[in-house]
Design an enzyme around this catalytic site. Structure first.
Site, PDB file in Angstrom:
ATOM      1  N   LYS A  33       3.812   0.727  -9.477  1.00 50.76           N
ATOM      2  CA  LYS A  33       4.314   0.680  -8.094  1.00 50.76           C
ATOM      3  C   LYS A  33       3.953  -0.632  -7.422  1.00 50.76           C
ATOM      4  O   LYS A  33       4.792  -1.302  -6.810  1.00 50.76           O
ATOM      5  CB  LYS A  33       3.749   1.831  -7.268  1.00 50.76           C
ATOM      6  CG  LYS A  33       3.970   1.680  -5.754  1.00 50.76           C
ATOM      7  CD  LYS A  33       3.305   2.767  -4.953  1.00 50.76           C
ATOM      8  CE  LYS A  33       1.876   2.589  -4.659  1.00 50.76           C
ATOM      9  NZ  LYS A  33       1.554   1.747  -3.480  1.00 50.76           N
ATOM     10  N   ASN A  34       2.693  -1.037  -7.528  1.00 46.86           N
ATOM     11  CA  ASN A  34       2.228  -2.208  -6.780  1.00 46.86           C
ATOM     12  C   ASN A  34       2.688  -3.529  -7.370  1.00 46.86           C
ATOM     13  O   ASN A  34       2.520  -4.570  -6.752  1.00 46.86           O
ATOM     14  CB  ASN A  34       0.706  -2.154  -6.632  1.00 46.86           C
ATOM     15  CG  ASN A  34       0.304  -1.054  -5.670  1.00 46.86           C
ATOM     16  OD1 ASN A  34       1.138  -0.555  -4.910  1.00 46.86           O
ATOM     17  ND2 ASN A  34      -0.953  -0.664  -5.713  1.00 46.86           N
ATOM     18  N   CYS A 127      -3.127   1.761   8.558  1.00 48.58           N
ATOM     19  CA  CYS A 127      -2.755   3.064   8.002  1.00 48.58           C
ATOM     20  C   CYS A 127      -4.027   3.888   7.886  1.00 48.58           C
ATOM     21  O   CYS A 127      -5.108   3.418   8.268  1.00 48.58           O
ATOM     22  CB  CYS A 127      -2.057   2.904   6.658  1.00 48.58           C
ATOM     23  SG  CYS A 127      -3.172   2.433   5.342  1.00 48.58           S
ATOM     24  N   ARG A 132      -6.067  -2.939   8.059  1.00 48.53           N
ATOM     25  CA  ARG A 132      -5.217  -3.743   7.162  1.00 48.53           C
ATOM     26  C   ARG A 132      -4.527  -4.903   7.871  1.00 48.53           C
ATOM     27  O   ARG A 132      -3.302  -5.001   7.897  1.00 48.53           O
ATOM     28  CB  ARG A 132      -4.227  -2.854   6.428  1.00 48.53           C
ATOM     29  CG  ARG A 132      -4.937  -1.713   5.694  1.00 48.53           C
ATOM     30  CD  ARG A 132      -4.030  -0.877   4.856  1.00 48.53           C
ATOM     31  NE  ARG A 132      -3.646  -1.563   3.644  1.00 48.53           N
ATOM     32  CZ  ARG A 132      -2.934  -1.001   2.672  1.00 48.53           C
ATOM     33  NH1 ARG A 132      -2.567   0.265   2.802  1.00 48.53           N
ATOM     34  NH2 ARG A 132      -2.596  -1.631   1.586  1.00 48.53           N
ATOM     35  N   ASP A 135      -4.084 -11.381   8.667  1.00 47.29           N
ATOM     36  CA  ASP A 135      -4.509 -12.723   9.127  1.00 47.29           C
ATOM     37  C   ASP A 135      -4.563 -13.727   7.981  1.00 47.29           C
ATOM     38  O   ASP A 135      -4.217 -14.903   8.155  1.00 47.29           O
ATOM     39  CB  ASP A 135      -5.881 -12.612   9.822  1.00 47.29           C
ATOM     40  CG  ASP A 135      -6.920 -11.958   8.917  1.00 47.29           C
ATOM     41  OD1 ASP A 135      -8.048 -12.465   8.836  1.00 47.29           O
ATOM     42  OD2 ASP A 135      -6.579 -10.945   8.251  1.00 47.29           O
ATOM     43  N   LEU A 136      -4.940 -13.292   6.778  1.00 44.13           N
ATOM     44  CA  LEU A 136      -5.030 -14.232   5.651  1.00 44.13           C
ATOM     45  C   LEU A 136      -3.637 -14.697   5.211  1.00 44.13           C
ATOM     46  O   LEU A 136      -3.441 -15.847   4.812  1.00 44.13           O
ATOM     47  CB  LEU A 136      -5.772 -13.579   4.486  1.00 44.13           C
ATOM     48  CG  LEU A 136      -7.220 -13.161   4.764  1.00 44.13           C
ATOM     49  CD1 LEU A 136      -7.809 -12.404   3.584  1.00 44.13           C
ATOM     50  CD2 LEU A 136      -8.087 -14.373   5.111  1.00 44.13           C
ATOM     51  N   ASP A 320      -8.180   2.120  -5.770  1.00 42.18           N
ATOM     52  CA  ASP A 320      -7.116   3.129  -5.867  1.00 42.18           C
ATOM     53  C   ASP A 320      -7.466   4.275  -6.810  1.00 42.18           C
ATOM     54  O   ASP A 320      -6.780   5.297  -6.818  1.00 42.18           O
ATOM     55  CB  ASP A 320      -5.806   2.477  -6.315  1.00 42.18           C
ATOM     56  CG  ASP A 320      -5.299   1.441  -5.314  1.00 42.18           C
ATOM     57  OD1 ASP A 320      -4.439   0.626  -5.680  1.00 42.18           O
ATOM     58  OD2 ASP A 320      -5.799   1.439  -4.172  1.00 42.18           O
ATOM     59  N   ARG A 412       5.209   8.910  -2.588  1.00 39.74           N
ATOM     60  CA  ARG A 412       5.355   7.466  -2.420  1.00 39.74           C
ATOM     61  C   ARG A 412       4.823   6.708  -3.629  1.00 39.74           C
ATOM     62  O   ARG A 412       5.202   5.587  -3.898  1.00 39.74           O
ATOM     63  CB  ARG A 412       4.594   6.998  -1.170  1.00 39.74           C
ATOM     64  CG  ARG A 412       5.208   7.435   0.154  1.00 39.74           C
ATOM     65  CD  ARG A 412       4.533   6.688   1.283  1.00 39.74           C
ATOM     66  NE  ARG A 412       4.184   5.362   0.844  1.00 39.74           N
ATOM     67  CZ  ARG A 412       2.922   4.890   0.847  1.00 39.74           C
ATOM     68  NH1 ARG A 412       1.947   5.642   1.281  1.00 39.74           N
ATOM     69  NH2 ARG A 412       2.670   3.695   0.400  1.00 39.74           N
TER      70      ARG A 412
HETATM   71  C1  EPZ Z   1      -2.843  -3.841  -2.333  1.00 38.85           C
HETATM   72  O1  EPZ Z   1      -2.925  -3.681  -0.916  1.00 38.85           O
HETATM   73  C2  EPZ Z   1      -2.289  -2.515  -2.861  1.00 38.85           C
HETATM   74  N1  EPZ Z   1      -0.994  -2.264  -2.278  1.00 38.85           N
HETATM   75  C3  EPZ Z   1      -3.252  -1.386  -2.505  1.00 38.85           C
HETATM   76  O2  EPZ Z   1      -2.765  -0.184  -3.104  1.00 38.85           O
HETATM   77  C4  EPZ Z   1      -4.620  -1.672  -3.094  1.00 38.85           C
HETATM   78  O3  EPZ Z   1      -5.518  -0.679  -2.692  1.00 38.85           O
HETATM   79  C5  EPZ Z   1      -5.114  -3.039  -2.596  1.00 38.85           C
HETATM   80  O4  EPZ Z   1      -4.155  -4.063  -2.901  1.00 38.85           O
HETATM   81  C6  EPZ Z   1      -6.442  -3.439  -3.224  1.00 38.85           C
HETATM   82  O5  EPZ Z   1      -6.367  -3.425  -4.598  1.00 38.85           O
HETATM   83  C7  EPZ Z   1       0.100  -2.901  -2.787  1.00 38.85           C
HETATM   84  O6  EPZ Z   1       0.038  -3.714  -3.683  1.00 38.85           O
HETATM   85  C8  EPZ Z   1       1.413  -2.549  -2.179  1.00 38.85           C
HETATM   86  P1  EPZ Z   1      -5.648  -6.408   0.135  1.00 38.85           P
HETATM   87  P2  EPZ Z   1      -3.179  -4.948   0.045  1.00 38.85           P
HETATM   88  O7  EPZ Z   1      -4.861  -7.387   0.905  1.00 38.85           O
HETATM   89  O8  EPZ Z   1      -2.454  -6.116  -0.496  1.00 38.85           O
HETATM   90  C9  EPZ Z   1      -8.416  -6.961   3.989  1.00 38.85           C
HETATM   91  C10 EPZ Z   1      -2.236   2.103  -3.235  1.00 38.85           C
HETATM   92  O9  EPZ Z   1      -2.929   3.139  -3.128  1.00 38.85           O
HETATM   93  N2  EPZ Z   1      -7.446  -8.002   4.425  1.00 38.85           N
HETATM   94  O10 EPZ Z   1      -6.273  -6.857  -1.135  1.00 38.85           O
HETATM   95  O11 EPZ Z   1      -2.910  -4.536   1.426  1.00 38.85           O
HETATM   96  C11 EPZ Z   1      -7.807  -5.551   4.057  1.00 38.85           C
HETATM   97  O12 EPZ Z   1      -7.867  -5.028   5.341  1.00 38.85           O
HETATM   98  C12 EPZ Z   1      -2.424   0.922  -2.266  1.00 38.85           C
HETATM   99  O13 EPZ Z   1      -1.371   1.958  -4.114  1.00 38.85           O
HETATM  100  C13 EPZ Z   1      -7.722  -8.743   5.546  1.00 38.85           C
HETATM  101  O14 EPZ Z   1      -8.755  -8.579   6.194  1.00 38.85           O
HETATM  102  O15 EPZ Z   1      -4.753  -5.130  -0.169  1.00 38.85           O
HETATM  103  C14 EPZ Z   1      -8.644  -4.780   3.069  1.00 38.85           C
HETATM  104  O16 EPZ Z   1      -9.801  -4.305   3.670  1.00 38.85           O
HETATM  105  C15 EPZ Z   1      -3.379   1.227  -1.163  1.00 38.85           C
HETATM  106  N3  EPZ Z   1      -6.807  -9.672   5.941  1.00 38.85           N
HETATM  107  C16 EPZ Z   1      -8.961  -5.840   2.021  1.00 38.85           C
HETATM  108  O17 EPZ Z   1      -8.715  -7.110   2.611  1.00 38.85           O
HETATM  109  C17 EPZ Z   1      -5.634  -9.902   5.254  1.00 38.85           C
HETATM  110  O18 EPZ Z   1      -4.832 -10.747   5.658  1.00 38.85           O
HETATM  111  C18 EPZ Z   1      -8.110  -5.714   0.756  1.00 38.85           C
HETATM  112  O19 EPZ Z   1      -6.753  -5.790   1.116  1.00 38.85           O
HETATM  113  C19 EPZ Z   1      -5.382  -9.134   4.111  1.00 38.85           C
HETATM  114  C20 EPZ Z   1      -6.299  -8.183   3.712  1.00 38.85           C
END
Ligand code: EPZ
Length: 451
Positions: A33-34, A127, A132, A135-136, A320, A412
């Site tokens: 999915k991801n 969510c 989430r 900013d990055l 996950d 989903r």
């Molecule tokens: C991806 O989410 C996956 N989703 C998530 O899977 C997965 O849990 C996550 O990566 C971590 O492996 C998809 O690929 C669609 P992150 P993503 O950006 O990209 C913080 C599932 O169950 N952060 O690595 O949103 C954020 O808040 C889902 O299938 C910032 O602070 O994850 C979090 O605490 C859930 N600023 C941490 O980093 C930013 O700009 C990790 O988020 C971006 C992220």
């Protein structure tokens, strides 16, 4: 039997699961999915048509398709194959009603900016598992020369200058965010010059996206490591690409096999993608064997030891799989401490597991799981995708019937979950909320291939 249930069907149906039934046989693992969601967004980078294979049939994929269509892109789905033609993108604004339903739709911001020099995408918002922020993503796009304003919840990004092209840049991510790495990598494929992303996410889905972009002619080195270098090119060309198998779905089925003490096989899987999960399984006493390069057999035991888990970015233990693994540890001998470090609010499954007789206490982002001899079926609610999966795993081992609400989350992220479990011999069925029935035996000649 399709995976698509209308939202009213989803919200009014529940899953009834009768536990304590051993599983046997083989389960087919779907495409990731991801990886699929971000690769679909990545197809916007291509000024020709693309074919993407091994795409899981999920509500989220359908929604991504609706979003691309709203941008004027041709999107066709034939089973697990997608044909996407983004030769012409007629709109740079992503509709709020679509983005608000699917966080991953924010992934279109990088490709739109790279192709059109402008993108207007609603903020995805938080969510149930965390705030989430993005900013990055925004800071990286600004480093590549984009002007970014957030106004009334809409991220408005545009590039000035004659050719409206982003510029290569050196970007250091404060946190190895999967989404930010993917957004910036996609944006950089069509930028002028070279971009370096340091402290990049190393998840297999990031590497899969890079391989997809390279198949379209992008110049990307180091994907899958913490430093990615992208040399921008003027345009990308057509490709026919197949998505990697879903390591999180595989991890979930390994938990289902382990908790029911069942010897089952899974394929296709990429063992390297499961290293952190397999090492924790081994620690508690579960062995696995590879029957072929992509087919794994789990060899469960009657009693499991406890262990401690800390979720981390890849190659650390995946957040996950934290919830499904917690279900398993509720029946281990001794105390386990699970620390969720990636998302600030991802222990929503704890009170529901305790409703089933588990003994789990939460302190901040740590859960102390005291092993119990057994779980009992109960009415429970899934609060998010992986929490729902954890409750399914627990219910498979519980005494009696569990009724799971919140199936909109499950649909989903898991393709044909019920059917795959029924094929393994599990007793479960989806019924309308107010129906009380006994398990109806499922015929084995259902459409899903079990080889
Ligand atoms: C991806 O989410 C996956 N989703 C998530 O899977 C997965 O849990 C996550 O990566 C971590 O492996 C998809 O690929 C669609 P992150 P993503 O950006 O990209 C913080 C599932 O169950 N952060 O690595 O949103 C954020 O808040 C889902 O299938 C910032 O602070 O994850 C979090 O605490 C859930 N600023 C941490 O980093 C930013 O700009 C990790 O988020 C971006 C992220």
């Amino acid at each position: 039997m399709s995976n698509f249930h209308s939202s009213s069907e989803e919200s009014s149906s529940v899953l009834q699961i009768w536990g304590k039934t051993p599983l046997s046989g083989h389960v087919n693992i779907s495409g990731a999915k991801n990886a699929a969601l971000v690769v679909i967004a990545g197809a916007l980078l291509c000024s020709q048509d693309c074919r993407i294979r091994n795409v899981p049939l999920l509500a989220d994929v359908t929604r991504m398709g609706e979003l691309l269509s709203a941008l004027g892109v041709k999107f066709q789905q034939h089973g697990d194959v997608l044909d996407i033609d983004a030769t012409h993108i007629s709109h740079s604004k992503a509709p709020y009603e679509l983005v608000s339903q699917l966080r991953a739709s924010f992934f279109v911001i990088g490709p739109l900016l790279a192709r059109l020099g402008v993108a207007r995408v609603p903020l995805p918002g938080g969510c149930s598992i965390g705030a989430r922020p993005v900013d990055l993503h925004v800071r990286g796009l600004q480093a590549m020369g984009a002007n970014v304003q957030i106004d009334h919840g809409i991220v408005h990004a545009y590039v000035t200058g004659a050719n409206k092209r982003l510029k290569g840049a050196k970007i250091y991510l404060d946190y190895p965010s999967v989404g930010a790495t993917e957004t910036l990598m996609m944006a950089a494929t069509l930028a002028e010059g070279e971009t370096t992303i340091e402290n990049a996410a190393q998840e297999p889905e990031v590497a899969d996206l890079a391989n997809f972009c390279r198949a379209m002619g992008a110049k990307i080195r180091g994907a899958g490591t913490n430093t990615i270098v992208i040399s921008g090119v003027p345009s990308l060309h057509t490709t026919d690409y197949s998505i990697i198998p879903d390591r999180i779905e595989a991890g979930t089925f390994l938990m289902a096999g382990a908790i029911t003490r069942s010897e089952i096989t899974l394929s296709p899987i990429i063992p390297d993608h499961l290293t952190a999960i397999l090492s924790k399984m081994q620690e508690i006493g579960i062995r696995t064997v590879m029957e072929s390069p992509n087919r794994m057999r789990i060899l469960p035991k009657q009693r499991y030891r406890s262990t401690d888990i800390e979720t981390l970015p890849y190659p650390g233990f995946p957040t996950d799989v934290q919830a499904p693994f917690m279900s398993l540890l509720t029946l281990a001998e001794g105390d386990s401490v699970i620390s969720e470090t990636v998302f600030e609010n991802r222990l929503g499954h704890v009170p529901e597991l305790n409703r089933m007789g588990a003994d789990i206490r939460v302190k901040g982002n740590h859960a102390i799981v005291r092993g119990v001899p057994m779980l009992s079926g109960a009415p429970v609610v899934g609060t998010d995708l992986r929490a729902s999966a954890a409750l399914v795993v627990a219910a498979l081992a519980a005494e009696g019937k569990t009724t799971l609400q919140g199936l909109q989350h499950l649909d989903r992220g898991y393709e044909h979950l019920e059917l795959k479990l029924q094929k393994l011999g599990a007793k479960l069925q989806r019924v309308q909320e107010d129906t009380t029935t006994e398990p109806i035996p499922i015929s084995v000649d259902s459409p899903i291939s079990s080889t």
